[in-house]
Each structure stands twice: as C-alpha cells, then as structure tokens.
Design an enzyme around this catalytic site. Structure first.
Site, PDB file in Angstrom:
ATOM      1  N   CYS A  79      -9.966  30.723  66.202  1.00 32.52           N
ATOM      2  CA  CYS A  79     -10.740  31.050  67.403  1.00 32.52           C
ATOM      3  C   CYS A  79     -11.093  29.776  68.174  1.00 32.52           C
ATOM      4  CB  CYS A  79     -12.006  31.807  66.990  1.00 32.52           C
ATOM      5  SG  CYS A  79     -13.106  32.190  68.345  1.00 32.52           S
ATOM      6  N   CYS A  95     -14.647  29.721  69.613  1.00 32.03           N
ATOM      7  CA  CYS A  95     -15.679  29.449  68.604  1.00 32.03           C
ATOM      8  C   CYS A  95     -15.693  27.983  68.197  1.00 32.03           C
ATOM      9  CB  CYS A  95     -15.425  30.280  67.342  1.00 32.03           C
ATOM     10  SG  CYS A  95     -15.011  31.990  67.649  1.00 32.03           S
ATOM     11  N   ASP A  96     -14.522  27.396  68.001  1.00 31.48           N
ATOM     12  CA  ASP A  96     -14.462  26.101  67.315  1.00 31.48           C
ATOM     13  C   ASP A  96     -13.942  24.942  68.159  1.00 31.48           C
ATOM     14  OD1 ASP A  96     -15.396  27.376  65.051  1.00 31.48           O
ATOM     15  OD2 ASP A  96     -13.399  27.881  64.346  1.00 31.48           O
TER      16      ASP A  96
HETATM   17  C1  LIG Z   1     -12.982  31.824  61.105  1.00 29.49           C
HETATM   18  C2  LIG Z   1     -13.671  32.559  62.221  1.00 29.49           C
HETATM   19  C3  LIG Z   1     -14.664  31.937  62.943  1.00 29.49           C
HETATM   20  C4  LIG Z   1     -15.335  32.622  63.957  1.00 29.49           C
HETATM   21  N1  LIG Z   1     -16.315  31.980  64.630  1.00 29.49           N
HETATM   22  C5  LIG Z   1     -17.020  32.637  65.582  1.00 29.49           C
HETATM   23  C6  LIG Z   1     -18.056  32.001  66.298  1.00 29.49           C
HETATM   24  O1  LIG Z   1     -18.342  30.818  66.097  1.00 29.49           O
HETATM   25  N2  LIG Z   1     -18.717  32.729  67.237  1.00 29.49           N
HETATM   26  C7  LIG Z   1     -18.411  34.037  67.511  1.00 29.49           C
HETATM   27  O2  LIG Z   1     -19.070  34.646  68.344  1.00 29.49           O
HETATM   28  N3  LIG Z   1     -17.406  34.654  66.860  1.00 29.49           N
HETATM   29  C8  LIG Z   1     -16.700  33.994  65.913  1.00 29.49           C
HETATM   30  N4  LIG Z   1     -15.650  34.606  65.279  1.00 29.49           N
HETATM   31  C9  LIG Z   1     -15.299  35.973  65.673  1.00 29.49           C
HETATM   32  C10 LIG Z   1     -16.296  36.985  65.055  1.00 29.49           C
HETATM   33  O3  LIG Z   1     -16.438  36.699  63.693  1.00 29.49           O
HETATM   34  C11 LIG Z   1     -15.779  38.396  65.255  1.00 29.49           C
HETATM   35  O4  LIG Z   1     -15.572  38.640  66.615  1.00 29.49           O
HETATM   36  C12 LIG Z   1     -16.804  39.417  64.723  1.00 29.49           C
HETATM   37  O5  LIG Z   1     -17.072  39.179  63.365  1.00 29.49           O
HETATM   38  C13 LIG Z   1     -16.294  40.841  64.887  1.00 29.49           C
HETATM   39  O6  LIG Z   1     -17.266  41.684  64.353  1.00 29.49           O
HETATM   40  P1  LIG Z   1     -16.940  43.178  63.885  1.00 29.49           P
HETATM   41  O7  LIG Z   1     -18.214  43.697  63.359  1.00 29.49           O
HETATM   42  O8  LIG Z   1     -16.271  43.906  64.974  1.00 29.49           O
HETATM   43  O9  LIG Z   1     -15.844  43.063  62.739  1.00 29.49           O
HETATM   44  P2  LIG Z   1     -15.716  42.163  61.442  1.00 29.49           P
HETATM   45  O10 LIG Z   1     -16.602  40.997  61.485  1.00 29.49           O
HETATM   46  O11 LIG Z   1     -14.254  41.950  61.292  1.00 29.49           O
HETATM   47  O12 LIG Z   1     -16.239  43.111  60.279  1.00 29.49           O
HETATM   48  C14 LIG Z   1     -15.492  44.219  59.846  1.00 29.49           C
HETATM   49  C15 LIG Z   1     -16.236  44.890  58.721  1.00 29.49           C
HETATM   50  O13 LIG Z   1     -15.546  46.109  58.403  1.00 29.49           O
HETATM   51  C16 LIG Z   1     -15.544  46.263  57.018  1.00 29.49           C
HETATM   52  N5  LIG Z   1     -14.468  47.175  56.631  1.00 29.49           N
HETATM   53  C17 LIG Z   1     -13.142  47.102  56.914  1.00 29.49           C
HETATM   54  N6  LIG Z   1     -12.486  48.118  56.308  1.00 29.49           N
HETATM   55  C18 LIG Z   1     -13.441  48.853  55.666  1.00 29.49           C
HETATM   56  C19 LIG Z   1     -13.406  50.014  54.842  1.00 29.49           C
HETATM   57  N7  LIG Z   1     -12.272  50.653  54.561  1.00 29.49           N
HETATM   58  N8  LIG Z   1     -14.576  50.480  54.332  1.00 29.49           N
HETATM   59  C20 LIG Z   1     -15.748  49.878  54.623  1.00 29.49           C
HETATM   60  N9  LIG Z   1     -15.827  48.769  55.386  1.00 29.49           N
HETATM   61  C21 LIG Z   1     -14.687  48.268  55.882  1.00 29.49           C
HETATM   62  C22 LIG Z   1     -15.393  44.842  56.467  1.00 29.49           C
HETATM   63  O14 LIG Z   1     -15.835  44.774  55.118  1.00 29.49           O
HETATM   64  C23 LIG Z   1     -16.314  44.086  57.432  1.00 29.49           C
HETATM   65  O15 LIG Z   1     -17.612  44.124  56.936  1.00 29.49           O
HETATM   66  C24 LIG Z   1     -14.969  33.950  64.273  1.00 29.49           C
HETATM   67  C25 LIG Z   1     -13.954  34.592  63.552  1.00 29.49           C
HETATM   68  C26 LIG Z   1     -13.294  33.915  62.542  1.00 29.49           C
HETATM   69  C27 LIG Z   1     -12.204  34.604  61.777  1.00 29.49           C
END
Ligand SMILES: Cc1cc2nc3c(=O)[nH]c(=O)nc-3n(C[C@H](O)[C@H](O)[C@H](O)COP(=O)(O)OP(=O)(O)OC[C@H]3O[C@@H](n4cnc5c(N)ncnc54)[C@H](O)[C@@H]3O)c2cc1C
Length: 313
Positions: free
Chosen positions: A131, A134-135
């Site tokens: 990302c 982010c970084d």
């Molecule tokens: C390395 C990295 C660094 C990042 N840094 C930043 C940053 O600095 N700032 C920023 O704003 N964003 C950052 N991001 C992006 C940010 O993390 C994502 O946009 C955000 O986490 C998305 O949130 P979400 O809740 O949609 O999904 P996710 O965070 O992907 O969460 C998905 C959830 O679904 C659950 N899940 C999936 N399948 C199932 C299932 N079958 N049963 C039950 N649960 C399930 C998983 O366990 C997880 O808890 C970064 C991403 C990465 C990979």
C-alpha cells in the site's frame, strides 16, 4: 433469531458492530482467522484521523473491538464456513454453531496477492508493503522497487515518486499492461526506471529490506539489487468464495457489487470495506462503509419489525 450477524473483524466489521450495538441490535460479530484484519499487518498507521502520533495496527484492532464490546457486541472467535443468504431468514454456520439472522453484514475484506518468495513474509511491514498510500511516506528520499505492470502498480509507482528518490518498476514482461496514459507518464518520469522481463526470487535484509535477488526470465541470469523497500502490486483477492452463487460480484474486480448504500443483490445483506471496494482500500474508508452498512441494517430491521411503517389500524 439474531438481528445482525457481521462477518469479519477488520475496521469495516468492527465499525459496523459499534454502530449496530449502539442501535440496540445486539450484533454478533464473527472474527475469522485474521482477527483485526489487514491493519494488524502494519506497525505504523499514521493516516487514521484522531491519532496524530500514529498507532500500531494491532492496537487499533484492540481499541475497535473494545469499543464494539462496550456497547454489547458479542464477538465470536470462529470462522464462517457456510451461509445461506437467499431467504428472509439468513443462515450462517461456523465450525461449531449455526445462526439464524435477519441481517448479515459482509466485511470479509480482501487479501493482497503475494509474490510467495523467501523474505516476503518476514519483511512485511519492514520494507515490504502492499500500500503506497499507507507506507510511501516512510520511504522519503529512499530507493524503492515496485512489482507489477498493471494500472495499480503504475499508479502507485507514480505516487511513490513524491517521496522516493528513485522508483524501479520491476515487471516480468517486456511491456506494461497499464493504460496508455499511465504508461507514458511512467516511461517519461525522471525518477522512474523500468526493469523488464524480471522477477523477484528473494527479499533479503537484516532489520529491514536491503536487497532483492532478481532473475531475468529471458536469460535466466540472476543478480542482486540493493533497495530500501519493495511495494508489491500484483492484485488483490476479495474474500468472496463463501458467497459463491448467492451474492453478485463486479465482473472486473470480483468485489461484491453494492449500491451506494452498501446493499447487495440479496435483501437484508449488506457489504462493506475492502470486500466491496477495489479503489480506496483504507482503514478509514472501510470503517466509513461499515458505519453505512450498520445504519442500513438498523433501518431494515426496523422496517421488518413494522416500526417505521406500522400497519394501519
Ligand atoms: C500491510 C498493510 C498495511 C496497511 N496499512 C494501512 C495504513 O497505514 N492505513 C490505512 O488506512 N490502511 C492500511 N492498509 C489497508 C487496510 O488495512 C484495509 O483497507 C482495511 O483493513 C480493510 O478493512 P476491512 O474491514 O474491509 O477488511 P480486512 O481488514 O481485510 O478484514 C477482513 C476480516 O474478515 C475476516 N474474514 C474473512 N473471511 C472470513 C470468514 N470466512 N469468517 C469470518 N471472518 C472472515 C478476517 O478474519 C478479517 O478479520 C494496509 C493494508 C496492508 C495489507
């Protein structure tokens, strides 16, 4: 019968839980294998409003979860294995329980595609990133590599030129897949160099990334390449397999198709966060759409219960 089941414990799911709990819906949130979601992969979140000194991703998860539980969310540390979202009553199965619910909020996120090379996992958050938004800032005046040749790789590579002193885009083919306009910008940018026909075989370093082992796929020659950071943009897998055949997906991105109010094609099923967003993919946007999904859920449950449109006497 539950009111709301939320699948996923990232910023989207936990924000939906905070809002649904505060609306007295007593939500159940099933956390999945990655508790806290993708943010827990980073140690430094510096762009989430309200935290001027930044915070760690795991710390953010703990705060979100605490807030959701404070208002009555039941967090279940299990994985959803099967769903039936087609009828008015939704069924959600985990490894040891079956739930029935009026509403399901899908917040299963997405997973950045990995190179699957030695060092990638070890150095994630220590020079390996998925990302640029982010970084990128952490690589001010550094030399970074960008892996990929599609629109997002080139777009993010161009974004990184704001910080990095040099951006080397490493692509396994001899031409870019990205749109012509992005391609031209990259090819003509003074900070960008293109390295063609090349793949990364290994990521090396001590405390953080310092070197890549590269292989030219045409000559099979390998070389070492000193570098301060590597940004991998070879695509994302939205976590949608569970909903196969029940929930409509966008044909180009495979994200869940929603309207601007997080409604999916199934009544009473809402989707939020990265699983329905192929563009922004940030903690704040995921949290924002989690809020929307919970407010839509609340409205839907109220309609079901006849609170909004009570039957005329
Ligand atoms: C390395 C990295 C660094 C990042 N840094 C930043 C940053 O600095 N700032 C920023 O704003 N964003 C950052 N991001 C992006 C940010 O993390 C994502 O946009 C955000 O986490 C998305 O949130 P979400 O809740 O949609 O999904 P996710 O965070 O992907 O969460 C998905 C959830 O679904 C659950 N899940 C999936 N399948 C199932 C299932 N079958 N049963 C039950 N649960 C399930 C998983 O366990 C997880 O808890 C970064 C991403 C990465 C990979």
């Amino acid at each position: 019968m539950e009111n709301v089941i939320i699948i996923g414990s990232g910023p989207a799911g936990l924000t939906a839980a905070i809002y649904a709990a505060r609306a007295n819906l007593k939500p159940i949130l099933i956390a999945g294998m990655e508790r806290g979601g993708q943010v827990t992969l980073t140690n430094d979140l510096e762009n989430y409003p309200g935290f001027p000194d930044g915070l760690g991703g795991f710390e953010m998860y703990q705060l979100f979860e605490k807030q959701a539980q404070k208002f009555g969310t039941e967090v279940v540390y299990d994985v959803v294995t099967e769903v039936d979202l087609t009828g008015e009553v939704k069924t959600v199965k985990t490894s040891d329980k079956e739930y029935q619910s009026k509403v399901v909020i899908i917040a299963t996120g997405s997973t950045p595609k990995k190179l699957d090379v030695p060092g990638e996992k070890e150095f994630t958050g220590k020079g390996v990133s998925y990302c640029a938004t982010c970084d990128g800032f952490f690589f001010t005046d550094k030399h970074v590599a960008v892996i990929g040749g599609g629109n997002s790789a080139i777009d993010e590579g161009l974004f990184l030129t704001r910080f990095a002193k040099k951006v080397s885009i490493i692509h396994r083919r001899d031409q870019l897949r990205a749109d012509a306009i992005l391609r031209d910008r990259a090819l003509n940018h003074e900070k960008i160099e293109l390295i063609w026909d090349t793949v990364v075989e290994e990521i090396k370093g001590k405390e953080s990334v310092s070197e890549l082992v590269l292989k030219n796929v045409k000559t099979n020659e390998t070389s070492t390449f000193p570098i301060d950071g590597i940004f991998i943009f070879i695509g994302h897998y939205p976590n949608v397999d569970l909903f196969d055949g029940q929930i409509d997906l966008e044909s180009d991105t495979n994200t869940i198709k929603t309207n601007h109010r997080t409604h999916t094609n199934q009544t009473g099923v809402f989707a939020c966060g990265d699983v329905q967003d192929s563009i922004y993919r940030q903690a704040i946007t995921a949290a924002g759409s989690g809020c929307q999904a919970a407010m839509e859920a609340e409205k839907y449950v109220a309609e079901l219960e006849g609170k909004v449109y009570p039957a005329k006497k």
